[in-house]
Design a protein around this motif. Structure first.
Motif, PDB file in Angstrom:
ATOM      1  N   MET A 138       0.834  -1.198   0.000  1.00  0.00           N
ATOM      2  CA  MET A 138       0.000   0.000   0.000  1.00  0.00           C
ATOM      3  C   MET A 138       0.866   1.244   0.000  1.00  0.00           C
ATOM      4  O   MET A 138       2.043   1.199   0.366  1.00  0.00           O
ATOM      5  N   TRP A 151      -3.771   4.297  -1.356  1.00  0.00           N
ATOM      6  CA  TRP A 151      -4.086   3.462  -2.508  1.00  0.00           C
ATOM      7  C   TRP A 151      -3.259   2.176  -2.419  1.00  0.00           C
ATOM      8  O   TRP A 151      -2.320   2.065  -1.639  1.00  0.00           O
ATOM      9  N   GLY A 152      -3.635   1.181  -3.217  1.00  0.00           N
ATOM     10  CA  GLY A 152      -3.028  -0.139  -3.121  1.00  0.00           C
ATOM     11  C   GLY A 152      -3.950  -1.080  -2.355  1.00  0.00           C
ATOM     12  O   GLY A 152      -5.175  -0.960  -2.424  1.00  0.00           O
ATOM     13  N   ASN A 153      -3.410  -2.010  -1.600  1.00  0.00           N
ATOM     14  CA  ASN A 153      -4.205  -2.896  -0.745  1.00  0.00           C
ATOM     15  C   ASN A 153      -4.411  -2.217   0.594  1.00  0.00           C
ATOM     16  O   ASN A 153      -3.578  -2.297   1.496  1.00  0.00           O
ATOM     17  N   SER A 169      -8.355  -3.664  -2.875  1.00  0.00           N
ATOM     18  CA  SER A 169      -7.361  -3.176  -3.827  1.00  0.00           C
ATOM     19  C   SER A 169      -7.900  -1.936  -4.524  1.00  0.00           C
ATOM     20  O   SER A 169      -8.899  -1.990  -5.244  1.00  0.00           O
ATOM     21  N   PRO A 171      -6.769   1.161  -7.046  1.00  0.00           N
ATOM     22  CA  PRO A 171      -5.709   1.601  -7.953  1.00  0.00           C
ATOM     23  C   PRO A 171      -5.426   3.091  -7.915  1.00  0.00           C
ATOM     24  O   PRO A 171      -4.324   3.527  -8.287  1.00  0.00           O
ATOM     25  N   GLU A 192      -0.648  -4.819   6.673  1.00  0.00           N
ATOM     26  CA  GLU A 192      -2.093  -4.617   6.591  1.00  0.00           C
ATOM     27  C   GLU A 192      -2.609  -3.672   7.665  1.00  0.00           C
ATOM     28  O   GLU A 192      -3.808  -3.666   7.959  1.00  0.00           O
TER      29      GLU A 192
END
Length: 551
Positions: A138, A151-153, A169, A171, A192
């Motif tokens: 992320m 953004w990202g996971n 997810s 983008p 996480e």
């Protein structure tokens, strides 16, 4: 007439070579220099080095600027920040461009802080990013109004009606509306989970920062006293508005968190406390056990009067550095973070459950700046930003010393890179490749010369380290440029006898006794070795004589 004994002034350092920021990913490292350039080295898969290929780099190389994309032929901007996730990298540009290409979506959006303000002045001001951060997979950014983007996971709730935590997810950058009306000052993230220091009021004033955490909490890495995950930020009680501690820096490992604090005013000392929580099975919490904890606890065995200027976490280890140049690490394999598949054997192997101090040839690191931890390696910027040290897992050349072997103690990184200084004196036209991308004979010779120079620089770093160790043994302090005799600087010749006599004349009683002890022990060792060799020769001669007689 000038005094011939006066030490000549050494050439000033080049500010362009000063490292102002460093970041480490899973197996790659980024460095930001004083002239706004970004350098990378280590593993190149997924294009994380930004050098136009996926090949590994054993020495620092400049990233390449794509001037054929959406930005047209715009020149490479001056960068002001870097961040590294596990397999990706971020670089923040300065005033030359509004935002990096990958964040074009930000230009089309408004900051959450400005959504409630309809004044013409704010709506016309372009949104700018002032800080970036990256975790496992992320990325995070703080804009000029103090709002957080992700953004990202990233951790989010499943739906408006279901507050259950999940990873989604995303983008494009999305704003965090939870901190509307407040200013995000600093942020960090693990695999996480996320931790942020946010102002209690609208703006950051004095000791008002509050520490918030959210995301996955399966090991207690949120510091909230349980293992329940959160999709929205929640304040950590130990570092809330009414607590006695002021948090000023944060860092995240994969599943553990570190918070640096000071006593809130009034306080007569500037002494830090390093708090850790989350996964502790490899000693990465520094509590003296391998137990995990869901509440913040101070790392043990750290000095009570130290002020920590930087902290970072790797996959399974933690490192902090004090203003005095003291560096401590703890966690996987003696704080090296080597990971199970790279563990070393011997009496010193095993995880460090308490902080261990790393030294620079037996002394503190001079003028420390910042420490950064990758998955299994550590990088330290010191000497006011002009030198780099690294240690830990060396695969893919991530240590920047030209090797791929592990290092269990700090080793010098090749810095500054030689390629630019060398190429400045060459005819640039003669280095251009032929059409079709084929290298000319000049290109091949230049590449060969560059590799040879890098290896020579690597050997020079090893020699410098050896000299520092020897110098430290003699004088109990690290070797510095000011220790070079004036006669050696002024000419190519060096009178050892004269320099030795001058050193003895300048030494005080304590230094003379240290020299006497050093050379006394050395002389005793030589005499002992000579005696052993004589005994061995006598025994060997006797055995040979006996064998001949028996035959």
């Amino acid at each position: 007439m000038a005094d011939v004994t006066e030490t000549p002034e050494l050439s000033p350092r080049n500010p362009a070579h000063k490292i102002v920021a460093v970041a480490a990913g899973e197996a790659h490292t980024l460095a930001l220099s004083g002239d706004g350039k970004v350098y990378s080295w280590g593993r190149g898969t997924f294009g994380r080095l930004g050098n136009g290929s996926q090949s590994d780099e054993k020495f620092p190389v400049p990233i390449k600027w794509d001037n054929d994309g959406d930005l047209g032929n715009e020149k490479c901007p001056k960068f002001v920040g870097v961040a590294a996730g596990a397999y990706h990298s971020l670089a923040l540009a300065g005033e030359n461009v509004s935002v990096p290409r990958q964040l074009d979506m930000l230009v089309q959006l408004n900051s959450p802080r400005s959504l409630g303000d309809d004044s013409e002045g704010k709506s016309k001001n372009p949104l700018k990013v002032c800080a970036i951060e990256a975790g496992g997979m992320m990325s995070l950014a703080i804009d000029n109004l103090g709002a957080l983007w992700m953004w990202g996971n990233i951790p989010q709730q499943r739906s408006p009606d279901d507050d259950t935590f999940t990873l989604i997810s995303v983008p494009d950058p999305v704003p965090m509306f939870d901190f509307y009306g407040h200013t995000v000052v600093k942020v960090a993230c693990g695999n996480e989970h996320v931790v942020a220091l946010v102002s209690a009021g609208e703006k950051h004033i004095g000791d008002d920062l509050v520490c918030y955490t959210w995301g996955n909490n399966n090991h207690g890495q949120l510091g909230l006293g349980d293992t329940e995950s959160r999709s929205h930020p929640q304040a950590v009680a130990q570092f809330s508005e009414g607590s006695a501690w002021r948090a000023y820096d944060v860092a995240c490992g994969s599943f553990h968190t570190v918070v640096l604090t000071l006593k809130k005013q009034p306080s007569d000392t500037l002494a830090s406390v390093c708090w850790t929580f989350g996964l502790g099975e490899n000693g990465q919490l520094g509590h003296g056990t391998t137990q995990s904890t869901s509440l913040p606890e101070p790392a043990r065995a750290l000095p009570e009067n130290a002020y920590f200027v930087s902290v970072d976490c790797g996959l399974l280890h933690t490192s902090v550095v004090s203003s005095a140049g003291e560096v401590w690490s703890w966690g996987m394999e003696k704080g090296l973070g080597l990971c199970p598949d790279v563990s070393f054997s011997g009496v010193d192997h095993g995880d460090a459950i308490l902080p261990l101090q790393f030294s620079c040839n037996g002394s503190n690191f001079p003028d420390p700046v910042e420490v950064a931890c990758g998955a299994a390696h550590t990088v330290l910027v010191a000497d006011d930003g002009y030198k780099l040290w690294s240690w830990g897992r060396g695969r893919s050349g991530v240590l920047g010393d030209g090797k791929v072997s592990d290092s269990y103690s700090p080793t010098m990184v090749l810095w500054p890179p030689l390629s630019e200084d060398f190429s400045d004196g060459l005819n640039i036209e003669s280095k251009k490749p032929k059409e079709g991308g084929e290298k000319t004979e000049v290109d091949e010779k230049l590449d060969s010369a560059m590799e040879e120079m890098k290896l020579l620089q690597s050997k020079l770093s090893v020699m410098e380290r050896y000299v520092s160790i020897l110098h430290g043994s003699l004088f109990a302090k690290p070797f510095e440029e000011s220790d070079i005799p004036a006669s050696l600087i002024e000419s190519d010749s060096f009178d050892v006898g004269k320099a030795w006599q001058g050193m003895l004349e300048a030494a005080d009683g304590k230094e003379l006794r240290r020299l006497e002890m050093f050379y006394g022990n050395m002389l005793d060792g030589v005499k002992d070795k000579i005696m052993k060799r004589k005994i061995q020769e006598i025994v060997r001669e006797h055995l040979q004589s006996s064998s001949t007689t028996q035959y």
